[in-house]
Design a protein around this motif. Structure first.
Motif, PDB file in Angstrom:
ATOM      1  N   ALA A 177       0.829  -1.208   0.000  1.00  0.00           N
ATOM      2  CA  ALA A 177       0.000   0.000   0.000  1.00  0.00           C
ATOM      3  C   ALA A 177       0.861   1.254   0.000  1.00  0.00           C
ATOM      4  O   ALA A 177       0.581   2.223  -0.716  1.00  0.00           O
ATOM      5  CB  ALA A 177      -0.926  -0.013   1.213  1.00  0.00           C
ATOM      6  N   LEU A 178       1.913   1.228   0.815  1.00  0.00           N
ATOM      7  CA  LEU A 178       2.801   2.387   0.871  1.00  0.00           C
ATOM      8  C   LEU A 178       3.514   2.594  -0.462  1.00  0.00           C
ATOM      9  O   LEU A 178       3.636   3.735  -0.941  1.00  0.00           O
ATOM     10  CB  LEU A 178       3.828   2.190   1.996  1.00  0.00           C
ATOM     11  CG  LEU A 178       4.829   3.335   2.210  1.00  0.00           C
ATOM     12  CD1 LEU A 178       4.086   4.618   2.546  1.00  0.00           C
ATOM     13  CD2 LEU A 178       5.819   2.981   3.321  1.00  0.00           C
ATOM     14  N   GLN A 179       3.984   1.501  -1.073  1.00  0.00           N
ATOM     15  CA  GLN A 179       4.659   1.617  -2.365  1.00  0.00           C
ATOM     16  C   GLN A 179       3.714   2.159  -3.431  1.00  0.00           C
ATOM     17  O   GLN A 179       4.095   2.999  -4.259  1.00  0.00           O
ATOM     18  CB  GLN A 179       5.210   0.256  -2.788  1.00  0.00           C
ATOM     19  CG  GLN A 179       6.394  -0.228  -1.960  1.00  0.00           C
ATOM     20  CD  GLN A 179       6.802  -1.641  -2.319  1.00  0.00           C
ATOM     21  OE1 GLN A 179       6.061  -2.377  -2.955  1.00  0.00           O
ATOM     22  NE2 GLN A 179       8.000  -2.033  -1.888  1.00  0.00           N
ATOM     23  N   THR A 180       2.462   1.666  -3.411  1.00  0.00           N
ATOM     24  CA  THR A 180       1.480   2.157  -4.383  1.00  0.00           C
ATOM     25  C   THR A 180       1.205   3.638  -4.184  1.00  0.00           C
ATOM     26  O   THR A 180       1.136   4.410  -5.148  1.00  0.00           O
ATOM     27  CB  THR A 180       0.169   1.366  -4.247  1.00  0.00           C
ATOM     28  OG1 THR A 180       0.432  -0.030  -4.421  1.00  0.00           O
ATOM     29  CG2 THR A 180      -0.852   1.817  -5.275  1.00  0.00           C
ATOM     30  N   LYS A 181       1.061   4.035  -2.923  1.00  0.00           N
ATOM     31  CA  LYS A 181       0.790   5.443  -2.618  1.00  0.00           C
ATOM     32  C   LYS A 181       1.954   6.323  -3.057  1.00  0.00           C
ATOM     33  O   LYS A 181       1.754   7.376  -3.671  1.00  0.00           O
ATOM     34  CB  LYS A 181       0.536   5.596  -1.118  1.00  0.00           C
ATOM     35  CG  LYS A 181       0.053   6.978  -0.707  1.00  0.00           C
ATOM     36  CD  LYS A 181      -0.329   6.982   0.762  1.00  0.00           C
ATOM     37  CE  LYS A 181      -0.876   8.345   1.166  1.00  0.00           C
ATOM     38  NZ  LYS A 181      -1.286   8.356   2.603  1.00  0.00           N
ATOM     39  N   VAL A 182       3.170   5.883  -2.757  1.00  0.00           N
ATOM     40  CA  VAL A 182       4.348   6.662  -3.147  1.00  0.00           C
ATOM     41  C   VAL A 182       4.458   6.738  -4.661  1.00  0.00           C
ATOM     42  O   VAL A 182       4.754   7.802  -5.225  1.00  0.00           O
ATOM     43  CB  VAL A 182       5.620   6.026  -2.538  1.00  0.00           C
ATOM     44  CG1 VAL A 182       6.869   6.666  -3.133  1.00  0.00           C
ATOM     45  CG2 VAL A 182       5.626   6.201  -1.017  1.00  0.00           C
ATOM     46  N   PHE A 237      -5.807  15.110 -13.783  1.00  0.00           N
ATOM     47  CA  PHE A 237      -6.253  14.450 -12.553  1.00  0.00           C
ATOM     48  C   PHE A 237      -7.745  14.652 -12.411  1.00  0.00           C
ATOM     49  O   PHE A 237      -8.222  15.746 -12.116  1.00  0.00           O
ATOM     50  CB  PHE A 237      -5.515  15.028 -11.342  1.00  0.00           C
ATOM     51  CG  PHE A 237      -5.816  14.289 -10.063  1.00  0.00           C
ATOM     52  CD1 PHE A 237      -5.145  13.122  -9.752  1.00  0.00           C
ATOM     53  CD2 PHE A 237      -6.784  14.754  -9.190  1.00  0.00           C
ATOM     54  CE1 PHE A 237      -5.421  12.433  -8.581  1.00  0.00           C
ATOM     55  CE2 PHE A 237      -7.060  14.080  -8.020  1.00  0.00           C
ATOM     56  CZ  PHE A 237      -6.381  12.912  -7.709  1.00  0.00           C
ATOM     57  N   HIS A 238      -8.475  13.582 -12.666  1.00  0.00           N
ATOM     58  CA  HIS A 238      -9.934  13.657 -12.624  1.00  0.00           C
ATOM     59  C   HIS A 238     -10.432  13.332 -11.218  1.00  0.00           C
ATOM     60  O   HIS A 238      -9.982  12.385 -10.590  1.00  0.00           O
ATOM     61  CB  HIS A 238     -10.523  12.677 -13.632  1.00  0.00           C
ATOM     62  CG  HIS A 238     -11.995  12.866 -13.848  1.00  0.00           C
ATOM     63  ND1 HIS A 238     -12.504  13.632 -14.870  1.00  0.00           N
ATOM     64  CD2 HIS A 238     -13.064  12.393 -13.159  1.00  0.00           C
ATOM     65  CE1 HIS A 238     -13.830  13.615 -14.799  1.00  0.00           C
ATOM     66  NE2 HIS A 238     -14.184  12.864 -13.779  1.00  0.00           N
ATOM     67  N   VAL A 239     -11.367  14.124 -10.725  1.00  0.00           N
ATOM     68  CA  VAL A 239     -11.986  13.865  -9.427  1.00  0.00           C
ATOM     69  C   VAL A 239     -13.190  12.955  -9.667  1.00  0.00           C
ATOM     70  O   VAL A 239     -14.217  13.393 -10.194  1.00  0.00           O
ATOM     71  CB  VAL A 239     -12.413  15.170  -8.722  1.00  0.00           C
ATOM     72  CG1 VAL A 239     -13.126  14.854  -7.415  1.00  0.00           C
ATOM     73  CG2 VAL A 239     -11.198  16.062  -8.471  1.00  0.00           C
ATOM     74  N   HIS A 244      -9.371  11.412  -2.134  1.00  0.00           N
ATOM     75  CA  HIS A 244      -8.132  11.668  -2.862  1.00  0.00           C
ATOM     76  C   HIS A 244      -7.400  10.371  -3.218  1.00  0.00           C
ATOM     77  O   HIS A 244      -6.925  10.207  -4.346  1.00  0.00           O
ATOM     78  CB  HIS A 244      -7.221  12.572  -2.030  1.00  0.00           C
ATOM     79  CG  HIS A 244      -6.065  13.131  -2.796  1.00  0.00           C
ATOM     80  ND1 HIS A 244      -6.230  13.997  -3.857  1.00  0.00           N
ATOM     81  CD2 HIS A 244      -4.724  12.935  -2.679  1.00  0.00           C
ATOM     82  CE1 HIS A 244      -5.047  14.324  -4.347  1.00  0.00           C
ATOM     83  NE2 HIS A 244      -4.119  13.689  -3.654  1.00  0.00           N
ATOM     84  N   MET A 245      -7.311   9.433  -2.259  1.00  0.00           N
ATOM     85  CA  MET A 245      -6.592   8.188  -2.514  1.00  0.00           C
ATOM     86  C   MET A 245      -7.295   7.357  -3.579  1.00  0.00           C
ATOM     87  O   MET A 245      -6.662   6.836  -4.504  1.00  0.00           O
ATOM     88  CB  MET A 245      -6.454   7.389  -1.222  1.00  0.00           C
ATOM     89  CG  MET A 245      -5.686   6.074  -1.390  1.00  0.00           C
ATOM     90  SD  MET A 245      -4.044   6.312  -2.092  1.00  0.00           S
ATOM     91  CE  MET A 245      -3.286   7.295  -0.791  1.00  0.00           C
ATOM     92  N   LEU A 246      -8.616   7.222  -3.485  1.00  0.00           N
ATOM     93  CA  LEU A 246      -9.357   6.442  -4.473  1.00  0.00           C
ATOM     94  C   LEU A 246      -9.277   7.091  -5.845  1.00  0.00           C
ATOM     95  O   LEU A 246      -9.132   6.398  -6.865  1.00  0.00           O
ATOM     96  CB  LEU A 246     -10.807   6.287  -4.026  1.00  0.00           C
ATOM     97  CG  LEU A 246     -11.728   5.496  -4.961  1.00  0.00           C
ATOM     98  CD1 LEU A 246     -11.136   4.141  -5.292  1.00  0.00           C
ATOM     99  CD2 LEU A 246     -13.115   5.346  -4.346  1.00  0.00           C
ATOM    100  N   ILE A 281      -8.364   1.103   1.037  1.00  0.00           N
ATOM    101  CA  ILE A 281      -8.723   1.537  -0.316  1.00  0.00           C
ATOM    102  C   ILE A 281      -7.715   1.005  -1.320  1.00  0.00           C
ATOM    103  O   ILE A 281      -8.072   0.477  -2.378  1.00  0.00           O
ATOM    104  CB  ILE A 281      -8.803   3.072  -0.376  1.00  0.00           C
ATOM    105  CG1 ILE A 281     -10.046   3.562   0.377  1.00  0.00           C
ATOM    106  CG2 ILE A 281      -8.845   3.559  -1.820  1.00  0.00           C
ATOM    107  CD1 ILE A 281     -10.138   5.059   0.521  1.00  0.00           C
ATOM    108  N   ILE A 282      -6.426   1.124  -0.981  1.00  0.00           N
ATOM    109  CA  ILE A 282      -5.377   0.637  -1.881  1.00  0.00           C
ATOM    110  C   ILE A 282      -5.487  -0.873  -2.043  1.00  0.00           C
ATOM    111  O   ILE A 282      -5.395  -1.408  -3.155  1.00  0.00           O
ATOM    112  CB  ILE A 282      -3.997   1.033  -1.347  1.00  0.00           C
ATOM    113  CG1 ILE A 282      -3.814   2.556  -1.446  1.00  0.00           C
ATOM    114  CG2 ILE A 282      -2.885   0.330  -2.126  1.00  0.00           C
ATOM    115  CD1 ILE A 282      -2.537   3.060  -0.811  1.00  0.00           C
TER     116      ILE A 282
END
Length: 381
Positions: A177-182, A237-239, A244-246, A281-282
């Motif tokens: 999850a951290l790697q994906t977020k980064v 960047f589409h909302v 924000h994460m999703l 979420i990730i």
């Protein structure tokens, strides 16, 4: 001192119970130490057995020598076992890993008890038992106590092994999850830098365009405009949901789908809140969309497509992810058999999804058709 695990606590409690049990007076108000002391004092183990265990049955004293000998051996075995277990209890208390001989002693006790119980009936000689009932009960309880302890340790070993695997899995999830977020944040940052750089250099771009126009180099102008348009419009960047994460995951997976020429359609609405944490979420959407992208990647000669629908009605969040598949996946129980070549955590993806859904008391369903797979999740926000 290291953590007091369940197994360590159970070993200490059961070890103390065993030590106390050995000190219980059970031979006519004597402990086994009192009996052994009397046998050494009299220097006659047969007489000791007769006077302490069968004091009112003098008529059968002549038949008790074999029984007295086996009983004495059992007491010495119990004494030795108590000493060994006392040392083992000490090592467990100071958090050392001692050797375990309980299974060996349990077998010896069982053999000795079988000999003691069945080998000296002498029904053809006397109608009386050559050993008292309380001795039999005491040894049966000792066998039960040690047997329960061995089984309990085996169960706790299994539980701790599974718990360690679960912790490792959770650590891998956190790491992923951290790697994906980064990765998502880095890619977004690079896109922002690229877009700002293009805007900052806009003056130079305008001069270049004027130059192409003055020279009437229409092919060069067309090529330059296409290149400039791609750079400017790439940062998009589409909302989708307001989370924000999703939204970062949906944007990233949409680009992944474009790279592998899969048509991804996203139908969502903006939510005020979602029940999931960033890690969940990730793990949830990352696994679902990765599975869909991997299924599309295997398709040859047919249309690749992914449909994502995330809606909220009252307090219920409805998630539907459908994708094209090359063939029906093999099933095993309530899940799928992975077709990935690598070993490791590939089997945990669907399990992680189920765990997250069950945590929020949601519903997880899937529907397999000839050329598509649909996963449906409903949870309360």
């Amino acid at each position: 001192m290291k953590e007091w695990t369940r197994k360590r606590k159970a070993d200490i409690v059961m070890g103390i119970i065993l030590q106390v049990y050995f000190l219980v007076p059970w031979i006519h108000h004597h402990t086994m130490y009192g009996y052994l002391y009397q046998a050494l004092k009299m220097n006659d183990y047969v007489r000791t057995y007769n006077e302490m265990l069968l004091p009112s049955l003098k008529k059968i004293w002549g038949y008790t020598k074999p029984t007295a000998f086996v009983f004495l051996c059992i007491l010495f075995l119990m004494l030795f076992f108590q000493i060994v277990e006392f040392m083992r209890l000490y090592h467990i208390f100071i958090n050392e890993r001692p050797s375990d001989y309980r299974g060996f002693f349990w077998i010896l006790f069982m053999i000795a008890f079988a000999v003691f119980n069945d080998g000296f009936t002498y029904e053809d000689v006397t109608e009386y038992s050559l050993y008292p009932v309380y001795g039999e009960i005491y040894m049966i309880l000792l066998l039960v106590l040690v047997g329960v302890w061995i089984i309990l340790d085996a169960l706790l070993d299994t539980w701790e092994s599974e718990h360690a695997m679960l912790l490792t899995e959770l650590e891998e999830q956190e790491k992923k999850a951290l790697q994906t977020k980064v990765q998502i944040l880095e890619e977004r940052y690079q896109e922002m830098l690229k877009s700002r750089k293009v805007v900052h250099d806009m003056k130079n771009h305008i001069l270049a365009l004027k130059n192409y126009d003055q020279e009437q180099n229409w092919s060069g102008l067309h090529e330059y405009l296409n290149e400039l348009s791609e750079d400017i419009l790439e940062y998009n960047f589409h909302v989708w949901t307001g989370n924000h994460m999703l939204d970062m995951i949906l944007n990233q997976k949409e680009k992944d789908a474009q790279r592998q020429k899969a048509d991804m359609q996203i139908d969502t609405e903006v939510f005020s809140t979602l029940p999931f944490t960033d890690r969940e979420i990730i793990s949830l959407f990352g696994n679902l969309l990765d599975n869909a992208l991997e299924a599309c990647e295997q398709i040859k000669g047919k249309e690749r497509w992914i449909r994502i629908k995330i809606k909220k009605k009252n307090q219920l969040i409805y998630i539907e992810i459908a994708n094209a598949i090359a063939k029906k996946p093999d099933q095993n129980g309530s899940g799928f058999i992975s077709t990935k070549k690598e070993n490791g955590l590939h089997g945990y993806g669907m399990r992680n999804i189920r765990d997250i859904v069950e945590k929020y008391e949601g519903i997880f369903q899937y529907e397999i058709r000839d050329e598509s797979l649909m996963v449906i999740i409903s949870v309360y926000a």
